[in-house]
Design a protein around this motif. Structure first.
Motif, PDB file in Angstrom:
ATOM      1  N   LEU A 185     -23.054 -85.778  44.588  1.00  0.00           N
ATOM      2  CA  LEU A 185     -22.979 -84.962  43.376  1.00  0.00           C
ATOM      3  C   LEU A 185     -21.850 -85.425  42.465  1.00  0.00           C
ATOM      4  O   LEU A 185     -21.994 -85.416  41.228  1.00  0.00           O
ATOM      5  N   ASP A 186     -20.742 -85.848  43.042  1.00  0.00           N
ATOM      6  CA  ASP A 186     -19.628 -86.336  42.234  1.00  0.00           C
ATOM      7  C   ASP A 186     -19.999 -87.625  41.519  1.00  0.00           C
ATOM      8  O   ASP A 186     -19.639 -87.832  40.351  1.00  0.00           O
ATOM      9  N   ARG A 187     -20.732 -88.486  42.183  1.00  0.00           N
ATOM     10  CA  ARG A 187     -21.159 -89.742  41.561  1.00  0.00           C
ATOM     11  C   ARG A 187     -22.226 -89.500  40.497  1.00  0.00           C
ATOM     12  O   ARG A 187     -22.245 -90.189  39.467  1.00  0.00           O
ATOM     13  N   ILE A 188     -23.108 -88.552  40.740  1.00  0.00           N
ATOM     14  CA  ILE A 188     -24.091 -88.198  39.712  1.00  0.00           C
ATOM     15  C   ILE A 188     -23.386 -87.641  38.481  1.00  0.00           C
ATOM     16  O   ILE A 188     -23.720 -87.983  37.336  1.00  0.00           O
ATOM     17  N   LYS A 189     -22.406 -86.786  38.706  1.00  0.00           N
ATOM     18  CA  LYS A 189     -21.642 -86.230  37.590  1.00  0.00           C
ATOM     19  C   LYS A 189     -20.919 -87.338  36.820  1.00  0.00           C
ATOM     20  O   LYS A 189     -20.837 -87.302  35.585  1.00  0.00           O
ATOM     21  N   GLY A 190     -20.380 -88.325  37.545  1.00  0.00           N
ATOM     22  CA  GLY A 190     -19.698 -89.427  36.877  1.00  0.00           C
ATOM     23  C   GLY A 190     -20.632 -90.311  36.076  1.00  0.00           C
ATOM     24  O   GLY A 190     -20.229 -90.902  35.069  1.00  0.00           O
ATOM     25  N   SER A 191     -21.905 -90.416  36.496  1.00  0.00           N
ATOM     26  CA  SER A 191     -22.868 -91.222  35.747  1.00  0.00           C
ATOM     27  C   SER A 191     -23.409 -90.491  34.526  1.00  0.00           C
ATOM     28  O   SER A 191     -23.798 -91.123  33.538  1.00  0.00           O
ATOM     29  N   VAL A 192     -23.443 -89.155  34.581  1.00  0.00           N
ATOM     30  CA  VAL A 192     -23.936 -88.374  33.450  1.00  0.00           C
ATOM     31  C   VAL A 192     -22.832 -88.152  32.413  1.00  0.00           C
ATOM     32  O   VAL A 192     -23.089 -88.156  31.207  1.00  0.00           O
ATOM     33  N   PHE A 193     -21.604 -87.977  32.892  1.00  0.00           N
ATOM     34  CA  PHE A 193     -20.457 -87.765  32.001  1.00  0.00           C
ATOM     35  C   PHE A 193     -19.440 -88.879  32.230  1.00  0.00           C
ATOM     36  O   PHE A 193     -18.426 -88.676  32.907  1.00  0.00           O
TER      37      PHE A 193
END
Length: 296
Positions: free
Chosen positions: A84-92
Motif C-alpha cells: 500500500l505504501d508503494r502504491i501510494k508513492g506511485s499515485v502521489f
C-alpha cells in the motif's frame, strides 16, 4: 648552565600525537558535497558500501536453487503495508525523490506488480465491454455479445510491456554502465517493480473510461500519464544523467513514449474502437406455390 638545560624541550613518552592531515581532508570532502547537493540522494544508488551490503544480503536471501519453491517465495516476501505504501508513492509521486530509494531498494517484490497487472487486465477488458454496451444501448439493431478475446489481448499487452520493456531497459543500463562510470545501477527486479507499481493509476482510469465522452477519456489518460510518467522519469533520470546528453534525453524520451503508447493504445483499441451497426437482415417474401403430384 643548569638554567639553560632546564629550558630545553624534552620528549614526553606519555604525550599524544595529534595528526592534522585528517581534519584538512574532511572539510574538503564536505565542500565538494556542498557543491552538488542534488546528487547526494543518488549516491546511495551507486556502488557504495551500503548498496553492496544490500546486494550481499539479497544474494544470501536468494541462495536457494531456482527450481525450489523457496527461491520464488523470496520475490513475494512483502506485507500489505509495504504494498500500500508503494502504491501510494506511485499515485502521489514526491518531486525530486527517487521511487527506488524511498520504497523499493530495501525489499523489491513481484507480488504488487503481478496483481496490479492482473487487475488492470480484467479492468480494461470488462470496462471496454461495458463501454461498448452503453454506447449502443437503445439501438434496436445492436445485439450485445461479450468479447472475451479482449481479456487475452489485454493480458498479452500489459504483461509484455511490464516485462519486456524493463528487460530491455536493464540491458541498456548495464551496457551504458560499462561505458560510463558513476552511472546509477538498478537490478532487473527493481526495474520490474517500478514499472509494475507505475501501472496502478490506470486501474481507476480504466473504470472511468466507461464514461462515453471522448473529451473526458482523453483528459483522464493525460492526467494518469503525467502521474505515472513522472515516477518513471524521476527514477531513471539519475541513471542516465551522467551519460552523454543526447543519449540521456533519448533514453528518457523513449521511456515516456512507450508508456504513452501503452495508455493511448489501450484507450483507442478497447474503448474508442468503431463498432459498425449492421441493420437487421430483411428476408424477402416469396410466393408460395403448391406442387401437386399425382400418385400412380
Amino acid at each position: 648552565m643548569a638554567a639553560v638545560d632546564d629550558l630545553k624541550f624534552q620528549a614526553n613518552p606519555d604525550a599524544t600525537t595529534i595528526s592534522i592531515d585528517e581534519p584538512a581532508e574532511i572539510p574538503k570532502n564536505q565542500h565538494s558535497r556542498r557543491q552538488e547537493p542534488g546528487r547526494e540522494e543518488d549516491d546511495e544508488l551507486l556502488g557504495t558500501d551500503d548498496s553492496d551490503k544490500t546486494e550481499l544480503l539479497a544474494g544470501q536471501k536468494k541462495s536457494a536453487p531456482f527450481w525450489t519453491f523457496e527461491y520464488y517465495q523470496t520475490f513475494f516476501d512483502v506485507d500489505t503495508y509495504q504494498v500500500l505504501d508503494r502504491i501510494k508513492g506511485s499515485v502521489f509521486p514526491v518531486p525530486g525523490k527517487n521511487f527506488v530509494r524511498l520504497y523499493i531498494r530495501s525489499n523489491p517484490d513481484l507480488y504488487g506488480p503481478f496483481w496490479i497487472c492482473a487487475t488492470l487486465v480484467f479492468t480494461i477488458a470488462v470496462s471496454g465491454n461495458l463501454s461498448n454496451f452503453f454506447i449502443h444501448l437503445g439501438k434496436p439493431t445492436y445485439h450485445y455479445v461479450p468479447e472475451f478475446r479482449k481479456v487475452s489481448i489485454a493480458a498479452t499487452t500489459i504483461y509484455a510491456y511490464a516485462w519486456l520493456v524493463p528487460l530491455a531497459l536493464w540491458g541498456f543500463l548495464m551496457w551504458r554502465n560499462s561505458k560510463v562510470m558513476n552511472i546509477v545501477s538498478y537490478s532487473f527486479l527493481e526495474i520490474v517493480c517500478v514499472y509494475g507499481y507505475s501501472l496502478f493509476i490506470y486501474i481507476p482510469t480504466a473504470i472511468l473510461w466507461i464514461i462515453p465522452q471522448k473529451v473526458v477519456r482523453w483528459v483522464l489518460v493525460m492526467f494518469s500519464l503525467c502521474l505515472s510518467g513522472s515516477v518513471l522519469v524521476m527514477t531513471f533520470w539519475p541513471a542516465v544523467r551522467d551519460d552523454n546528453r543526447r543519449i540521456a534525453l533519448a533514453t528518457v524520451g523513449t521511456i515516456v513514449l512507450l508508456h504513452a503508447l501503452l495508455a493511448v493504445g489501450c484507450l483507442a483499441y478497447f474503448f474508442d474502437a468503431p463498432e459498425l451497426d449492421f441493420p437487421a437482415p430483411v428476408i424477402p417474401a416469396h410466393n408460395v406455390s403448391t406442387v401437386v403430384t399425382k400418385s400412380r
